[in-house]
Design a protein around this motif. Structure first.
Motif, PDB file in Angstrom:
ATOM      1  N   SER A  13       0.841  -1.194   0.000  1.00 50.65           N
ATOM      2  CA  SER A  13       0.000   0.000   0.000  1.00 50.65           C
ATOM      3  C   SER A  13       0.879   1.248   0.000  1.00 50.65           C
ATOM      4  O   SER A  13       1.966   1.261   0.602  1.00 50.65           O
ATOM      5  N   GLN A  53      -8.226   2.699  -2.492  1.00 48.84           N
ATOM      6  CA  GLN A  53      -6.974   1.944  -2.466  1.00 48.84           C
ATOM      7  C   GLN A  53      -5.923   2.673  -3.295  1.00 48.84           C
ATOM      8  O   GLN A  53      -6.222   3.172  -4.384  1.00 48.84           O
ATOM      9  N   ILE A  55      -2.202   1.241  -4.258  1.00 52.52           N
ATOM     10  CA  ILE A  55      -1.298   0.102  -4.068  1.00 52.52           C
ATOM     11  C   ILE A  55      -0.180   0.202  -5.101  1.00 52.52           C
ATOM     12  O   ILE A  55      -0.436   0.460  -6.289  1.00 52.52           O
ATOM     13  N   SER A  69      -7.971   2.995  -6.603  1.00 52.43           N
ATOM     14  CA  SER A  69      -9.424   2.838  -6.673  1.00 52.43           C
ATOM     15  C   SER A  69     -10.108   3.800  -5.717  1.00 52.43           C
ATOM     16  O   SER A  69      -9.504   4.281  -4.748  1.00 52.43           O
ATOM     17  N   SER A  82     -11.943   0.781  -9.601  1.00 49.65           N
ATOM     18  CA  SER A  82     -10.504   0.862  -9.854  1.00 49.65           C
ATOM     19  C   SER A  82     -10.289   1.824 -11.015  1.00 49.65           C
ATOM     20  O   SER A  82     -10.501   1.471 -12.176  1.00 49.65           O
ATOM     21  N   LYS A 101      -3.826  -6.196  -9.280  1.00 47.27           N
ATOM     22  CA  LYS A 101      -5.264  -6.471  -9.207  1.00 47.27           C
ATOM     23  C   LYS A 101      -5.575  -7.469  -8.084  1.00 47.27           C
ATOM     24  O   LYS A 101      -6.569  -7.307  -7.362  1.00 47.27           O
ATOM     25  N   GLN A 104      -5.567  -5.734  -4.868  1.00 49.49           N
ATOM     26  CA  GLN A 104      -6.825  -4.992  -4.716  1.00 49.49           C
ATOM     27  C   GLN A 104      -7.944  -5.925  -4.273  1.00 49.49           C
ATOM     28  O   GLN A 104      -8.747  -5.585  -3.403  1.00 49.49           O
ATOM     29  N   ARG A 105      -8.009  -7.098  -4.892  1.00 48.76           N
ATOM     30  CA  ARG A 105      -9.056  -8.064  -4.535  1.00 48.76           C
ATOM     31  C   ARG A 105      -8.927  -8.499  -3.076  1.00 48.76           C
ATOM     32  O   ARG A 105      -9.926  -8.537  -2.339  1.00 48.76           O
ATOM     33  N   ASP A 107      -7.580  -6.971  -0.557  1.00 45.93           N
ATOM     34  CA  ASP A 107      -7.961  -5.873   0.328  1.00 45.93           C
ATOM     35  C   ASP A 107      -9.469  -5.647   0.293  1.00 45.93           C
ATOM     36  O   ASP A 107     -10.096  -5.422   1.338  1.00 45.93           O
ATOM     37  N   GLY A 108     -10.067  -5.710  -0.911  1.00 44.44           N
ATOM     38  CA  GLY A 108     -11.511  -5.505  -1.026  1.00 44.44           C
ATOM     39  C   GLY A 108     -12.303  -6.548  -0.267  1.00 44.44           C
ATOM     40  O   GLY A 108     -13.266  -6.238   0.442  1.00 44.44           O
ATOM     41  N   MET A 116     -15.772  -5.167  -7.595  1.00 41.19           N
ATOM     42  CA  MET A 116     -14.881  -4.109  -8.058  1.00 41.19           C
ATOM     43  C   MET A 116     -15.155  -3.905  -9.543  1.00 41.19           C
ATOM     44  O   MET A 116     -15.347  -4.870 -10.288  1.00 41.19           O
TER      45      MET A 116
END
Length: 255
Positions: A13, A53, A55, A69, A82, A101, A104-105, A107-108, A116
């Motif tokens: 991050s 986000q 990252i 995002s 995103s 990606k 991101q997933r 963390d989501g 997303m």
């Protein structure tokens, strides 16, 4: 060819003003944007502080890519949008974009998001293949000239048409594709982008071919979406041509 091992790329991050400023510079290095199209540092600050986000991907101390995002809300449900993902040219084909990606997933999901979304250029074959075939996103919306005129030379002066990728983070389709499992799909229609599209966009004499292809593919995809179909797969052949595989899609149930 870049010989940097994937293990030398670190994903983390981003939180500091210096890191956000580097994201601004990296946009120009990747897309050649003018000042009017560059996302400024303060937007990265806001994204990081309001539940979005930011990252980054590092090689040593060098930021070589990032994903940003913003939180969104539609139809009574929160999701992540995103907005931007960039990787320096010399670090492509190392799986950096996919790793961003996946971060991101992760963390989501950890924060309770099911969905997303992001937009992408229907004429970008490699990007479409990553989004649909390797990540498991589906598509059922098309927006002509989403951003208006772009200063990026990569756009070739064409309208900034965009498809909306829907990435259902916890769905069986996504988890299966990420495990490398083939997903059964019933193909109803195909929409192809020839690999020569990149040459057409950059050659003033052939730009009319690119514009005509963009227009005909836009019509085909919008027609499919209006009939309840979705892009559920993507293929690339040995020549590098890309094909959207259009079929039926059932939205996953939410817990």
């Amino acid at each position: 060819m870049n010989t940097v091992p994937q293990t030398d790329i670190r994903i983390q991050s981003l939180t500091t003003l210096e890191q956000f400023e580097r994201c601004v510079v990296l946009q120009i290095e990747v897309w050649g944007y003018s000042d009017g199209d560059v996302i400024p540092r303060r937007v990265f600050v806001v994204a990081q502080r309001i539940g979005g986000q930011v990252i980054g991907a590092f090689c040593g101390d060098t930021l070589v890519g990032f994903a940003m995002s913003l939180p969104g809300y539609r139809n009574g449900k929160p999701y992540l949008h995103s907005h931007m993902l960039a990787v320096l040219p010399q670090y492509r084909n190392l799986g950096v974009g996919r790793r961003l990606k996946l971060a991101q997933r992760d963390d989501g999901i950890a924060r309770g998001f099911d969905l997303m979304e992001w937009t992408f250029d229907p004429l970008e074959i490699r990007n479409a293949h990553l989004n649909i075939a390797r990540l498991g996103a589906i598509v059922r919306r098309y927006q002509p000239d989403f951003y208006g005129p772009s200063s990026s030379p990569l756009q070739g002066g064409l309208p900034t048409d965009r498809l909306y990728a829907e990435w259902w983070l916890r769905s069986d389709r996504v988890t299966g594709i990420l495990r490398g499992e083939a997903q059964p799909i019933e193909i109803v229609e195909r929409v192809t982008v020839p690999h020569t599209i990149y040459q057409w966009k950059q050659d003033a004499q052939n730009r009319g071919l690119a514009r005509a292809l963009q227009s005909s593919n836009r019509e085909a995809l919008e027609s499919a979406f209006s009939r309840g179909l979705a892009v559920v797969g993507y293929e690339r052949d040995v020549q590098g041509n890309g094909t959207f595989l259009v079929g039926h899609w059932k939205e996953p149930l939410r817990n």
